[in-house]
Write an enzyme that holds these catalytic residues in place. Structure first.
Site, mmCIF file in Angstrom:
data_model
loop_
_atom_site.group_PDB
_atom_site.id
_atom_site.type_symbol
_atom_site.label_atom_id
_atom_site.label_comp_id
_atom_site.label_asym_id
_atom_site.label_seq_id
_atom_site.Cartn_x
_atom_site.Cartn_y
_atom_site.Cartn_z
ATOM 1 N N ASP A 1 34.969 43.898 42.263
ATOM 2 C CA ASP A 1 36.226 43.590 42.828
ATOM 3 C C ASP A 1 36.677 44.858 44.268
ATOM 4 O OD1 ASP A 1 36.415 40.947 42.093
ATOM 5 O OD2 ASP A 1 37.270 41.405 39.617
ATOM 6 N N LYS B 1 45.070 42.240 42.807
ATOM 7 C CA LYS B 1 44.152 41.218 43.561
ATOM 8 C C LYS B 1 45.240 40.313 43.139
ATOM 9 C CE LYS B 1 40.103 39.833 41.608
ATOM 10 N NZ LYS B 1 40.392 39.126 40.050
#
Ligand code: C5P
Length: 323
Positions: free
Chosen positions: A177, A44
């Site tokens: 996350d 990401k």
């Protein structure tokens, strides 16, 4: 311009947070012996990250925009009949990427597998073979992505009758996350400590030239260095730029509150950011808690040209991130 994956994100945007998982077949029966699957674990990138407050549990309230990139590790999961969970690197994993990645139960992949087994009440085993490409401590959530993929992949390999919601609960218990990466969204605003995911639409492909100094950053230490004196920003402008495909304006509103504390802890990264600003005369950003830093680029060709310049002028090999 809108490509196929952006319409996927837009349809994900219509779903409630935490529930958008890639579909898998769940029938609750023992997998056929010798089953195996390989799935990507995408990195990401944070194009916006504001730290809103310090929480009593030691975490911080966030307003962050995460993008799912094409840059990924690969995780192969193979059924094991003896009930053991064994993690190893692929033979092709470069030596320098193995340092700092434990293969015992400190690794999030094994913790995810164990948590899934506990939750499903089963004792199935698996060999887990990690082909690592995402550097650790780089702010790209490589370890979290490995674990998110393990949850999704092992549910499929073991044919478990476990809902997306349960996978998301397990994910949230393992880190901040994982939920974004588990959601499969291409772009999302993530709040609370990062685990509450609201997919947002994103137009067109986006390209970034990313590079990392030799030294990584410890996430906890970077968060502890945040100072709260300045007024807080919010992600709405970045979200609008992503929705409109206004990539030029995006460069003016990308922001990361963790950049300052990270720079004061990692001099090499601070120097790298200054050098990039000098060479490219464009803003340079940091992802997550670092130490990956990046430039926004207008096209894949432009990103490749930036990466060549980084190699020639800074003797640093960066990589292309594509969203
Ligand atoms: O959630 P994760 O395990 O990735 O976080 C690593 C560390 O980063 C936490 O132990 C905490 O110190 C810090 N952190 C934080 N606030 C967040 C996310 C992470 O303080 N929202």
């Amino acid at each position: 311009m809108t490509d196929g994956s952006s319409s996927r994100a837009e349809s994900a945007a219509a779903q409630p947070s935490r529930l958008a998982c890639a579909p898998v077949i769940c029938c609750g029966s023992r997998p056929s012996k010798g089953g195996s699957l390989t799935l990507p674990c995408p990195a990401k990138l944070n194009v916006f990250l504001e730290v809103l407050s310090r929480r009593s549990d030691g975490y911080h309230e966030l307003d962050t925009v995460m993008l799912r990139t094409q840059f990924c590790d690969m995780l192969t999961m193979e059924d094991r009949s003896d009930g053991q969970l064994r993690l190893r690197f692929s033979e092709a994993t470069p030596e320098h990427l193995r340092h700092g990645v434990p293969l015992d139960d400190r690794n999030l992949i094994l913790r995810a597998a164990e948590a899934l087994r506990r939750r499903a009440g089963i004792e199935f085993g698996a060999d887990l073979i990690l082909h690592k490409q995402i550097p650790p401590e780089s702010g790209l959530a490589g370890g979290s992505s490995n674990a998110a993929t393990a949850l999704r992949g092992l549910r499929q390999l073991w044919n478990l009758d476990v809902t997306d919601e349960t996978l998301h609960e397990i994910a949230a218990s393992l880190g901040s996350d994982l939920n974004f990466l588990l959601s499969g969204a291409r772009a999302a605003v993530c709040t609370s400590r990062g685990e509450v995911v609201r997919p947002v639409p994103i137009q067109g492909p986006m390209f970034f030239a990313a590079v990392r100094p030799g030294q990584g950053n410890g996430t906890g230490a970077v968060f502890r260095g945040v100072e709260f004196s300045s007024p807080r920003r919010n992600s709405s402008e970045v979200v609008a730029c992503l929705a409109n495909g206004d990539h030029r304006k995006l460069a003016a509103c990308c922001f990361n509150r963790l950049a300052l504390p990270a720079q004061s802890m990692n001099e090499e990264m601070a120097d790298l950011m200054s050098a990039l600003e000098r060479i490219f005369r464009r803003p340079v950003f940091m992802s997550g808690s670092g130490s990956t830093v990046f430039l926004l680029c207008e096209s894949r060709v432009a990103a490749m040209s930036d990466l060549r310049q980084m190699e020639v002028r800074l003797r640093r090999k960066g990589w292309l991130l594509e969203v």
